[in-house]
Design an enzyme around this catalytic site. Structure first.
Site, PDB file in Angstrom:
ATOM      1  N   GLY A  32     108.890 -25.381 -39.952  1.00 26.33           N
ATOM      2  CA  GLY A  32     108.102 -26.615 -39.975  1.00 26.33           C
ATOM      3  C   GLY A  32     107.748 -26.988 -41.393  1.00 26.33           C
ATOM      4  N   GLY A  65     104.590 -29.155 -43.848  1.00 31.32           N
ATOM      5  CA  GLY A  65     103.280 -29.776 -43.943  1.00 31.32           C
ATOM      6  C   GLY A  65     103.158 -30.572 -45.219  1.00 31.32           C
ATOM      7  N   GLY A  94     103.905 -27.871 -48.239  1.00 31.40           N
ATOM      8  CA  GLY A  94     105.125 -27.076 -48.300  1.00 31.40           C
ATOM      9  C   GLY A  94     105.791 -26.929 -46.958  1.00 31.40           C
ATOM     10  CG  ASP A 149      93.258 -29.578 -42.068  1.00 30.37           C
ATOM     11  OD1 ASP A 149      92.773 -30.543 -41.443  1.00 30.37           O
ATOM     12  OD2 ASP A 149      94.473 -29.439 -42.270  1.00 30.37           O
TER      13      ASP A 149
END
Length: 361
Positions: free
Chosen positions: A8, A10, A13, A144
């Site tokens: 994945g 973000g 990175g 977050d």
């Protein structure tokens, strides 16, 4: 490390599945994006994630093995986690009548996600409270908290791991960074009111974001519908969310009170530490009324009147009140108790002894 596949990506990175040939184990390797690799501020934040994870050694937080630079690539090698994020769990609970693509965010179709069982949400919140309490005690906040960053590793027990401390900050350095950069970091749907305003943050901001997550898990809705960043920020600052029971009557009154306390606009009206939240969750599991429910019912002296209890050796601004900051004394050793609330806090607000629940599960 031998890189196998991309898992994945973000804002900072990409994450890859890799294999550590020297230790014969599978790892997750996070590599910073090339287009920001030359920006000193982001490089510092990237490696700060590694340092924070080393500092926060908790079984419910992803473990870090190594961080550094190789051939110009800044990387972190960490524990490889198998499981599904809470976002994926919610996406899998989209009702068949939703009529939306499986890849659509689970909150875009209002009312068409089957809420999680309350017992599962309580279990998740307990684990998160323990993680955030340990982070609080070393002066670290995540900034977050959201379903994407919570991985369910066991669907039967609802065991979780918290990911991505990439924008986490040591609270001792947070105020300086915010004032220097003017950045507001986080995910708009889950940001606290003080985060929306770019104010100095403390653990109560993480508790608000955790409250948004709990609300979504219990009701299938976000408390605010946006639909854009500015709308979310306005709603976090100005609007009251619908009570969870108005969206899901199966939510118990006690659990509704807990979540609504976490979502208070004024940080003074929220739980002041993750330990306070954990104690209320334990009361709820025992079948007792959480302190948040007693406050809602108008129990005398329920509202907090004292400044926020600062973590070890830290000074925090009191958000939403004209009270001075205060600094807690540094305990003589890591096992020393957290500083007590000042005498001005009503004793009635704590009818039971404040014995500290274990941080680990």
């Amino acid at each position: 490390y031998v890189i196998k596949r991309r898992l994945g990506s973000g804002g900072m990175g990409a994450v890859y599945e890799g294999f550590d040939t020297s230790r014969n184990r599978t790892v997750a390797v996070k590599v910073i994006h090339p287009h920001i690799a030359e920006i000193e501020q982001f490089i510092k934040r990237f490696h700060q994630e590694a340092l924070l994870l080393e500092k926060l050694a908790h079984p419910r937080v992803v473990r870090i093995y190594e961080h550094g630079e190789s051939d110009g690539h800044h990387f972190i090698a960490m524990e490889f986690i198998t499981g599904a994020s809470l976002t994926d769990v919610m996406r899998g609970r989209l009702l068949e009548t939703a009529g939306s693509a499986p890849e659509a965010p689970p909150d875009v179709v209002a009312g068409r996600i089957r809420p999680l069982p309350e017992s599962a949400v309580v279990r998740i919140l307990e684990q998160m409270a323990r993680v955030l309490q340990e982070a609080y005690e070393i002066g670290v906040i995540h900034r977050d908290i959201k379903p994407d960053n919570v991985i369910v590793t066991d669907m039967e027990r609802w065991d979780i791991k918290l990911l991505d401390f990439g924008i986490a900050k040591d609270t001792a350095e947070l105020h300086t960074m915010v004032s220097q950069t003017g950045q507001i970091l986080g995910t708009p749907a889950y940001m606290s009111p003080e985060q929306c305003e770019g104010k100095p943050l403390d653990t109560r901001s993480d508790l608000y974001s955790l409250g948004v997550t709990a609300y979504q898990l219990l009701t299938g809705h976000l408390p605010f519908q946006g639909p854009n960043t500015m709308a979310y920020m306005k709603q976090h600052l100005m609007d009251a969310p619908p009570p969870p029971r108005s969206l899901n009557p199966d939510v118990s009154p006690g659990m509704e009170a807990v979540v609504m306390k976490m979502l208070a606009k004024d940080a003074l009206m929220r739980y002041q530490t993750p330990q306070d939240l954990l104690e209320d969750l334990i009361r709820h599991k025992r079948g007792e009324a959480p302190r948040a429910a007693l406050e809602r019912a108008g129990t005398p002296a329920a509202a907090p009147t004292a400044p926020y209890p600062a973590a070890r050796g830290q000074t925090f601004a009191t958000y939403g009140a004209s009270q001075p900051t205060r600094t807690a004394p540094v305990p003589p050793h890591p096992g020393a108790p957290t500083p007590a609330y000042p005498p001005t806090r009503p004793a009635a607000a704590y009818p039971q002894a404040r014995s500290k629940a274990p941080l680990y599960l």
